[in-house]
Every structure is written in C-alpha cells, then in structure tokens.
Design a protein around this motif. Structure first.
Motif, PDB file in Angstrom:
ATOM      1  N   PHE A   1       0.823  -1.339  -0.082  1.00  0.00           N
ATOM      2  CA  PHE A   1       0.138   0.022  -0.074  1.00  0.00           C
ATOM      3  C   PHE A   1       0.922   1.293  -0.051  1.00  0.00           C
ATOM      4  O   PHE A   1       2.051   1.332   0.350  1.00  0.00           O
ATOM      5  CB  PHE A   1      -0.845   0.053   1.150  1.00  0.00           C
ATOM      6  N   ASP A   2       0.373   2.327  -0.160  1.00  0.00           N
ATOM      7  CA  ASP A   2       0.809   3.730  -0.333  1.00  0.00           C
ATOM      8  C   ASP A   2       0.373   4.327   1.078  1.00  0.00           C
ATOM      9  O   ASP A   2       1.267   5.075   1.435  1.00  0.00           O
ATOM     10  CB  ASP A   2       0.700   4.354  -1.527  1.00  0.00           C
ATOM     11  N   ARG A   3      -0.765   4.344   1.153  1.00  0.00           N
ATOM     12  CA  ARG A   3      -1.394   4.977   2.482  1.00  0.00           C
ATOM     13  C   ARG A   3      -2.527   4.241   2.856  1.00  0.00           C
ATOM     14  O   ARG A   3      -3.193   3.619   2.429  1.00  0.00           O
ATOM     15  CB  ARG A   3      -1.909   6.389   1.955  1.00  0.00           C
ATOM     16  N   ILE A   4      -2.707   4.231   4.459  1.00  0.00           N
ATOM     17  CA  ILE A   4      -3.745   3.774   4.997  1.00  0.00           C
ATOM     18  C   ILE A   4      -4.382   4.892   5.958  1.00  0.00           C
ATOM     19  O   ILE A   4      -3.483   5.579   6.512  1.00  0.00           O
ATOM     20  CB  ILE A   4      -3.076   2.820   6.268  1.00  0.00           C
TER      21      ILE A   4
ATOM     22  N   VAL B   1     -12.122   8.256  15.889  1.00  0.00           N
ATOM     23  CA  VAL B   1     -10.378   8.418  15.832  1.00  0.00           C
ATOM     24  C   VAL B   1     -10.206   8.383  14.370  1.00  0.00           C
ATOM     25  O   VAL B   1     -10.956   7.686  13.329  1.00  0.00           O
ATOM     26  CB  VAL B   1      -9.779   7.032  16.219  1.00  0.00           C
ATOM     27  N   SER B   2      -9.403   9.414  13.855  1.00  0.00           N
ATOM     28  CA  SER B   2      -8.742   9.549  12.567  1.00  0.00           C
ATOM     29  C   SER B   2      -7.211   9.524  12.390  1.00  0.00           C
ATOM     30  O   SER B   2      -6.660  10.416  13.422  1.00  0.00           O
ATOM     31  CB  SER B   2      -9.430  10.593  12.207  1.00  0.00           C
ATOM     32  N   LEU B   3      -6.814   8.928  11.521  1.00  0.00           N
ATOM     33  CA  LEU B   3      -5.102   9.282  11.476  1.00  0.00           C
ATOM     34  C   LEU B   3      -4.940   8.769  10.112  1.00  0.00           C
ATOM     35  O   LEU B   3      -5.445   8.045   9.269  1.00  0.00           O
ATOM     36  CB  LEU B   3      -4.250   8.360  12.315  1.00  0.00           C
ATOM     37  N   GLU B   4      -3.552   8.995   9.799  1.00  0.00           N
ATOM     38  CA  GLU B   4      -3.209   8.405   8.154  1.00  0.00           C
ATOM     39  C   GLU B   4      -1.615   7.877   8.737  1.00  0.00           C
ATOM     40  O   GLU B   4      -0.824   8.452   9.245  1.00  0.00           O
ATOM     41  CB  GLU B   4      -2.850   9.643   7.507  1.00  0.00           C
ATOM     42  N   ILE B   5      -1.500   6.938   7.706  1.00  0.00           N
ATOM     43  CA  ILE B   5      -0.118   6.133   7.943  1.00  0.00           C
ATOM     44  C   ILE B   5       0.412   6.259   6.396  1.00  0.00           C
ATOM     45  O   ILE B   5      -0.327   5.454   5.450  1.00  0.00           O
ATOM     46  CB  ILE B   5      -0.305   4.609   8.396  1.00  0.00           C
TER      47      ILE B   5
END
Length: 614
Positions: free
Chosen positions: A356-359, A379-383
């Motif tokens: 993946f490029d982004r979760i 809850v919100s976040l980005e990996i």
C-alpha cells in the motif's frame, strides 16, 4: 456460589422434526465415512434377519423334536435342523462383533469430521464473536455434540435392525395368533410419548447448564494448567477456587438429579403400560393352551415370539427416543454451523493488495460487545508507506484496540479503515492478514518446537530452517535457541520430554522473530519490549528502521522515550486522539505528551540517582 442461568426450558419441539434432523445426521456421517456407514447398516440388517430366522427355524426344530419324541428315531433326525439353528446363532454373534468394531471406527471418524466443521466455523467468524457469551455457549454445546450425529445414525441403524426383527416376529405371530400384534403395538404408544418427553427433559438440562459448564471448565483449567499455577499457589487460591468448582458441580448434579427423576417417572408410567399388555398376551396364550385350543409347540413359539417382540418394541421405541434426544443436539449443532458465520462472519471478498501507499483511519469508533462504553471514539489518522508510526497513551486509552482494528481482527462499529482508498471491510480478511505482521503484548507461547514458534509468523516457511534462524538472529534469539538440547527442534515447554522453558524476555524475542519472518508491508508491534531489559530495549528501537527497512511499522508503547524517533506520534486518551505530531512538535506543544514524557524521564532519572546514592 452459583452461576446465573439465563436459558429457558427447551421448547416442546415436535417429533415431526425427527425425519429432517435424521436426514441431517445421515448426511454428516455419510460425508465422514460413506463406506463404513453402508457396512454398518448392512450388518444391522443381517442381525435382524438372523434373529427372525432363528425364531422360524427354532420353531421348526421344536416341532421336529416333539414329533421325533413320539416315534423315538434318535438325534439324527433333527441334527440338520439343530446345526442350522446353531449356525445362525454363531453367524449372529460374528455379525454383532463385526458391527461393534465398525461402529467404533465410524463413531471416531464422524466425531473427527464434526469437530473439523466446528474448527472451520471458529476460524472464520469475526474475533468479536469471542466477546459474546452466547457464542461461547453455543460453541461449547456444538463441541459437546460431536458424537451426536453418529448416535443418531446408530439409532437409525438400530431402529432399522429392530424393525427388521419385529417384521420377522410379526410374520411368525400372525400365522399363530394375529390378535397379539396390535395389542403390543398399541401398548407401545405411551412408551413413545414417554421417550420424547424424556429427550426434551435431557436437552433442556444441557441447555440450562451450558453457562455453568463453561464456568466449571474455566475453574478446572485454573486449578490444573501450568500458567496460572504460579499465582494460584503464591496467593493460596487453590482452596477458594476448588470450593467454587465444587459449588458449580453441586449445582450441576442437583439439576441432573432433578432431570433424571423426571425421566424415570416418565419411564415407569410408559413401561408399566407395555408390561401389562405383554402380561395380558401371555395370559391369553396360556389360557388357549390349557383349554387345548393351541398346540404346545405353537404356544411355546408364540410365547417366545411375544416376549422377544415386547423387548424389541421397547428397544425400538427407546431407539426412537434416543434419536429424538440426539436430534435436538444435532439441530443445535447444525444451526450453529449454519448461522454462526452469518451472525459473526465477514463479507469481504476483494483481493488484498500486496502493498500500500497509504492507510487512512476515518472517524472510527468501536465498542466491545460486552462493554458499557466505546473503546474508541471518532479516531482519525493517516499512515504513509515506509513510516514508523507510534501510538502512545496511558493504559486503557485504546491503543491495543486501534491496533486490532488496523490488523483487521475487528471491524469498526462506525467509520472506515482504508488501504489506498479501499475499505478493509470489503477485502478478503485472510488475504489481508497475510499482509500484516502483528505481535501483541499477550503474544502466544506455543508448546511446540522453537522452529515452529518462529515459523508460524509465515507458516509457508515453517520448515525453512535458514529463514527461521535469520529471523531469530534479527530478534537476538539465535544465541540461546541454538544452544537448546535439540536446537530449534526443542519443544519450548517443560511439560514434554526434552522440552525447555524460556524466560519472559527470551519469549518476547521469539515473538519478535515471528514478526521478522513474515514478509508483510505492515508491522504492528504492541509493547514489543515490555519484557526486555533497558539495554536490549534501547538497541531494538535504535535498529528498528534498519530491521524493518522498506516496511511500515506501527509501534505501540506506554514508554514515551522509546518512540521519540518515530516519524509521527499519536497520543490517545480515553479512546480519542488528543494530539499528534513528531517528538519535537509534541514537546513544543506542551500538552499531554510533553507532560507524560517529562514525568517518565524524571522518574527514571530519579531512580538512577537513588541507585547511585545507595
């Protein structure tokens, strides 16, 4: 003490359900061992035919003996008939012995098949199912019902055999005194009603006692298993736990006695009816014989047939009762297999991407089924791929719950988790799990070889010794695993001959090696250094980027100094993200992270100063 039982008495399910339940059972046994099932049925039928043949040839033998006695020709005149009867009896004995052995193998084969079906369901349902008492109750009952399908088939086969025997006896009686046949069959009706009521009573008992049985089983494991043994002894809990176990067993036995008394009362009433009919028939035969209206040979044959018919009707009705009782359990079992995947199963079928490029986690909330409040709220976040992301917060803040959602062990109650825009709920969970390596703080310790304990991280490499050793070296476990008596083939449990146990810190390195061997783009480490000494902990975090080069790492810790080099840090409090950024940004913000980081650093510095002063 007692456990609250919420199950009501089993509903009075009609015996008309029996054909459908029987068909389900036959299908289960047929799927397990079709040839053995055919052999078992044939042997039962032969047994029934043999009994009818014994009666017919026995009657002829008695008549021949009485006729021979009048002319006194000697034993030779009846020797062939005698040999025939003896041969039939011997054949019945051999058939019975063969049937017993076939049944034993068929029973175990069916139980194995039934247990595998339960395992398949348990492996497919969502992990949230294990948070619900109802699922555990149904799983226990399904596991306990593994022998019920073969019990039903045994009942069917036994009933077929009994009916075959009854058919032969009825034919014999119809040629002698036909009025005896309907008399006994009418007397069997109350017996049939009785065994149905008895079956309902026993199934109701097991239904009511399911929760009690689970609680009793748990206490038994506490008192006999290795892991809890240390604390049970250290705190002197054996007496208290034994008393609770005894109380639950007393509750079980009290209910069982009540149920068996009810069943016995039913049996007494229904059996007396059959016995009276049998006695009346015998009395009628004796009256006919004494009045000279019935020959002695026919009287003897009819009396024997009548007694055997009464026994066979009793056996057949009891078989039907066993069928009905077992059928209630089989229906519960088949319903569990059919409904559990729909109640607790997943729906995702799309193939999971290899990387993946982004979760993205978008407004995710989650509440455990038995909890009073949410574990996570909006809850919100980005990996980003290749990042080292840290989740920090005090105990109970929701870090591990978020990790379980990110690893697709649970599905969010609200919100979405997406891999490159695709909702993980739509992805095939088995494929997605293969893209994630996760080690939780309560990682599993398998009583298997060291090789397997590491190889389970990528089961396709479990027999690849070089891959296992490479992972162990990465985790710092090779130095002591290779020195075990059988090296990596040593069982990591002292409960087996030649087995060895490891220290807590050594076990943690084995768990880390399990994550290293898995070629997954996402690595989730939940408190990966909780059992390591400070030097080993510092070394692991210093090398984490090189160890997992090219992969994304989600690191969970309550030790703030260990995550300061993470690309991004999310701080959770009471199920919410209260702040995020890198270490410098969070320290400059002077919020929760800065406060707790400073407190931990001061506590650690204080301990070192106290140690130096001493």
């Amino acid at each position: 003490m007692s456990v609250m039982v919420t199950c009501d008495e089993v509903p009075n399910k009609s015996i008309r359900l029996l054909p459908r339940i029987t068909a389900d059972s036959v299908r289960l046994v047929w799927a397990a061992a079709p040839r053995l099932l055919i052999v078992s049925i044939v042997l039962k039928l032969l047994n029934g035919v043999g009994l009818a043949a014994t009666l017919v040839f026995g009657r002829d033998l008695i008549s021949s003996v009485l006729a021979a006695d009048a002319v006194k020709p000697g034993i030779g005149a009846v020797a062939p008939q005698l040999a025939t009867v003896v041969g039939i009896v011997a054949a019945i004995g051999l058939i019975t012995a063969a049937g017993r052995e076939v049944r034993e193998i068929l029973s175990e084969t069916t139980a194995r098949h039934a247990k595998q079906a339960i395992i398949d369901v348990a492996a497919k349902v969502e992990l949230s199912a294990y948070e619900t008492p109802n699922f555990h109750d149904r799983l226990l009952r399904a596991s306990a019902a593994e022998h019920r399908p073969i019990q039903m088939v045994d009942g069917v086969v036994g009933t077929i055999g009994s009916i075959a025997s009854i058919g032969g006896i009825v034919v014999a009686l119809l040629t002698i005194q036909p009025w005896l046949v309907p008399l006994l069959f009418l007397a069997g009706l109350p017996l049939l009603i009785g065994v149905v009521k008895a079956g309902q009573a026993m199934f109701g008992f097991h239904l009511r006692m399911t929760t009690v049985a689970r609680a009793r089983g748990y206490l038994y494991r506490l008192l006999t298993a290795k892991d809890p043994a240390k604390e049970v002894r250290a705190f002197g809990l054996a007496g208290y736990l034994t008393a609770r176990h005894t109380a639950l067993y007393d509750q079980h036995m009290a209910e069982l006695r009540k149920t068996t008394r009810k069943r016995f009362r039913i049996a007494v009433i229904s059996t007396i009816g059959l016995s009276l009919a049998l006695g009346g028939g015998l009395a009628g035969l004796l009256a006919l014989a004494l009045s000279g209206r019935l020959a002695l040979a026919e009287t003897a044959t009819a009396a024997a047939a009548l007694l055997i018919l009464g026994e066979r009707i009793l056996t057949t009705v009891n078989n039907i009762g066993d069928l009905y009782e077992a059928g209630l359990f089989v229906e519960d079992y088949t319903t569990f297999l059919a409904t559990a995947p729909h109640q607790h199963g997943h729906t995702g079928t799309w193939p999971a991407p290899a990387k993946f490029d982004r979760i993205t986690v978008d407004n995710v909330s989650f509440t455990y089924p038995a909890a009073n409040g949410p574990a996570l709220r909006e809850v919100s976040l980005e990996i980003q791929a290749g990042q080292v992301i840290a989740l920090v917060g005090e105990n109970g803040s929701g870090k591990t719950t978020l990790a379980k959602l990110l690893s697709r062990l649970y599905l969010p109650a609200a919100g979405t988790i997406r891999w490159d825009g695709t909702d993980t709920a739509d992805l095939d969970p088995d494929e997605l799990h293969r893209r994630i390596a996760v080690i939780f703080q309560d990682f599993a310790r398998y009583d298997l070889t060291a090789r397997e304990n590491i190889g389970f991280g990528a089961v396709e490499h479990v027999d690849d010794q070089s891959a296992v050793q490479a992972a162990a070296r990465h985790a710092g476990a090779d130095s002591y695993l290779s020195e075990l008596p059988k090296g990596y083939e040593t069982i990591l449990s002292p409960e087996y001959d030649g087995g060895r146990d490891l220290s807590v810190g050594q076990w943690q390195r084995v768990a880390l090696a399990r994550a290293f061997i898995r070629d997954a783009p996402l690595i989730i480490l939940d408190e990966p250094t909780a059992a390591l000494d400070p030097r080993a902990e510092h070394d692991l975090f210093r090398r984490i980027r090189s160890l997992y080069k090219g992969r994304t790492v989600l690191l969970i810790s309550h030790r703030y100094n260990t995550v300061r080099d993470a690309d991004h840090i999310y701080v959770l409090d009471e199920g919410q993200i209260v702040e995020h950024g890198d270490h410098d940004e969070l320290m400059a913000a002077n919020g929760v992270y800065a406060e707790l980081f400073t407190l931990q650093a001061a506590a650690y510095t204080g301990r070192r100063s106290d140690d130096a002063a001493r």
